[in-house]
Design a protein around this motif. Structure first.
Motif, PDB file in Angstrom:
ATOM      1  N   LEU A   1      -5.254   8.560  -8.908  1.00 38.96           N
ATOM      2  CA  LEU A   1      -5.329   8.511  -7.452  1.00 38.96           C
ATOM      3  C   LEU A   1      -6.512   9.324  -6.938  1.00 38.96           C
ATOM      4  O   LEU A   1      -7.223   8.904  -6.019  1.00 38.96           O
ATOM      5  CB  LEU A   1      -4.028   9.028  -6.843  1.00 38.96           C
TER       6      LEU A   1
ATOM      7  N   ASP B   1       0.811  -1.215   0.000  1.00 40.34           N
ATOM      8  CA  ASP B   1       0.000   0.000   0.000  1.00 40.34           C
ATOM      9  C   ASP B   1       0.849   1.273   0.000  1.00 40.34           C
ATOM     10  O   ASP B   1       0.331   2.351  -0.257  1.00 40.34           O
ATOM     11  CB  ASP B   1      -0.940   0.024   1.208  1.00 40.34           C
TER      12      ASP B   1
ATOM     13  N   GLY C   1     -14.144   6.193  -3.707  1.00 38.65           N
ATOM     14  CA  GLY C   1     -14.276   5.626  -2.369  1.00 38.65           C
ATOM     15  C   GLY C   1     -15.203   6.443  -1.491  1.00 38.65           C
ATOM     16  O   GLY C   1     -16.052   5.896  -0.777  1.00 38.65           O
TER      17      GLY C   1
ATOM     18  N   ARG D   1      -2.238   7.572   0.185  1.00 37.63           N
ATOM     19  CA  ARG D   1      -1.439   7.441  -1.037  1.00 37.63           C
ATOM     20  C   ARG D   1      -1.478   8.722  -1.863  1.00 37.63           C
ATOM     21  O   ARG D   1      -0.456   9.172  -2.384  1.00 37.63           O
ATOM     22  CB  ARG D   1      -1.954   6.259  -1.859  1.00 37.63           C
TER      23      ARG D   1
ATOM     24  N   GLU E   1      -5.263   0.315  -9.304  1.00 36.29           N
ATOM     25  CA  GLU E   1      -6.099  -0.710  -8.684  1.00 36.29           C
ATOM     26  C   GLU E   1      -5.316  -1.991  -8.378  1.00 36.29           C
ATOM     27  O   GLU E   1      -5.783  -2.837  -7.623  1.00 36.29           O
ATOM     28  CB  GLU E   1      -7.279  -1.048  -9.605  1.00 36.29           C
TER      29      GLU E   1
ATOM     30  N   ARG F   1      -9.766   7.391  -7.707  1.00 44.11           N
ATOM     31  CA  ARG F   1     -10.038   6.295  -6.777  1.00 44.11           C
ATOM     32  C   ARG F   1     -10.493   6.828  -5.421  1.00 44.11           C
ATOM     33  O   ARG F   1     -11.428   6.290  -4.815  1.00 44.11           O
ATOM     34  CB  ARG F   1      -8.799   5.414  -6.610  1.00 44.11           C
ATOM     35  N   ALA F   2      -9.857   7.893  -4.950  1.00 42.60           N
ATOM     36  CA  ALA F   2     -10.243   8.465  -3.657  1.00 42.60           C
ATOM     37  C   ALA F   2     -11.670   9.002  -3.692  1.00 42.60           C
ATOM     38  O   ALA F   2     -12.447   8.799  -2.751  1.00 42.60           O
ATOM     39  CB  ALA F   2      -9.267   9.570  -3.262  1.00 42.60           C
TER      40      ALA F   2
ATOM     41  N   ASP G   1      -6.524   5.167   0.446  1.00 38.37           N
ATOM     42  CA  ASP G   1      -6.496   5.926  -0.807  1.00 38.37           C
ATOM     43  C   ASP G   1      -6.005   7.353  -0.592  1.00 38.37           C
ATOM     44  O   ASP G   1      -5.205   7.876  -1.376  1.00 38.37           O
ATOM     45  CB  ASP G   1      -7.892   5.958  -1.435  1.00 38.37           C
TER      46      ASP G   1
ATOM     47  N   ARG H   1     -10.630   1.746   3.445  1.00 32.93           N
ATOM     48  CA  ARG H   1     -10.277   1.955   2.043  1.00 32.93           C
ATOM     49  C   ARG H   1      -9.994   3.424   1.764  1.00 32.93           C
ATOM     50  O   ARG H   1      -8.984   3.766   1.146  1.00 32.93           O
ATOM     51  CB  ARG H   1     -11.404   1.481   1.131  1.00 32.93           C
TER      52      ARG H   1
END
Length: 215
Positions: A106, A40, A113, A201, A58, A109-110, A198, A194
């Protein structure tokens, strides 16, 4: 043996020896620094059939995984030193907008989520609602807008709850159907875990720090 690849090239199946593991999961090695750590804390890249380096946020794309510390500076260094080609032992084409593409993925994805957490009823947005969830003992993560001032962030500070940042108030608001969102609390559970990963990162890639929003 520590390896950067988790799937042998072109095989479509795991043929490489299993990487060493730490308490929090498999260990990966950065192609530019050589440092190791849990997956991660790295970004995964693969080389497409045409030789183009492709970010795999992913972690699901087929092919040999090339791992890099989550940092835009590390990515710039890896490209400058041709580290991906050396690790892949093959010619690699690097898109000129690779860093911006990684940032967008990134963020995507965040935001996804946060949106999923909202649809699951796991989000309390806004200071009053976030504080209420925290006071009830149901919060597993507090998310503060990256561009909020230190004083604004401190309004929900001093609590033994995981915190994360990385997105602007406008970006968080867009994910939650608001004009902006400075304070967000997520109910304890998988969604909070999660989103926390995210955002950690994303913040690392953007070089975010607690003082960035000071004013």
């Amino acid at each position: 043996m520590l390896i950067a690849a988790d799937i042998a090239p072109g095989s479509g199946r795991n043929e490489a020896p299993a990487p060493e593991t730490a308490a929090d999961g498999p260990v990966r090695r950065c192609v530019v620094s050589g440092k190791t750590g849990p997956r991660d804390s790295f970004l995964r890249f693969v080389v497409a059939p045409d030789g183009t380096l492709t970010p795999d946020i992913e972690g699901k794309l087929p092919g040999r995984g090339l791992w890099l510390t989550v940092s835009r500076a590390a990515l710039d260094e890896a490209v400058a030193k041709n580290a991906f080609a050396k690790a892949a032992r093959a010619a690699v084409k690097t898109p000129p907008d690779l860093a911006d593409r990684v940032d967008r993925l990134l963020v995507k994805r965040a935001l996804e989520g946060l949106s999923l957490a909202k649809r699951a009823g796991a989000v309390a947005a806004g200071f009053v609602k976030a504080k209420a969830l925290i006071d009830k003992g149901g919060a597993g993560l507090v998310v503060e807008a990256l561009d909020a001032s230190r004083a604004e962030r401190a309004r929900l500070g001093g609590r033994d709850i995981a915190t994360a940042s990385g997105l602007s108030a406008e970006e968080m608001g867009a994910a939650l159907g608001r004009d902006n969102a400075v304070h967000v609390a997520l109910r304890d559970g998988p969604m909070a875990a999660r989103v926390g990963t995210d955002l950690t990162r994303l913040a690392a890639f953007r070089g975010a720090d607690e003082g960035k929003g000071d004013r």
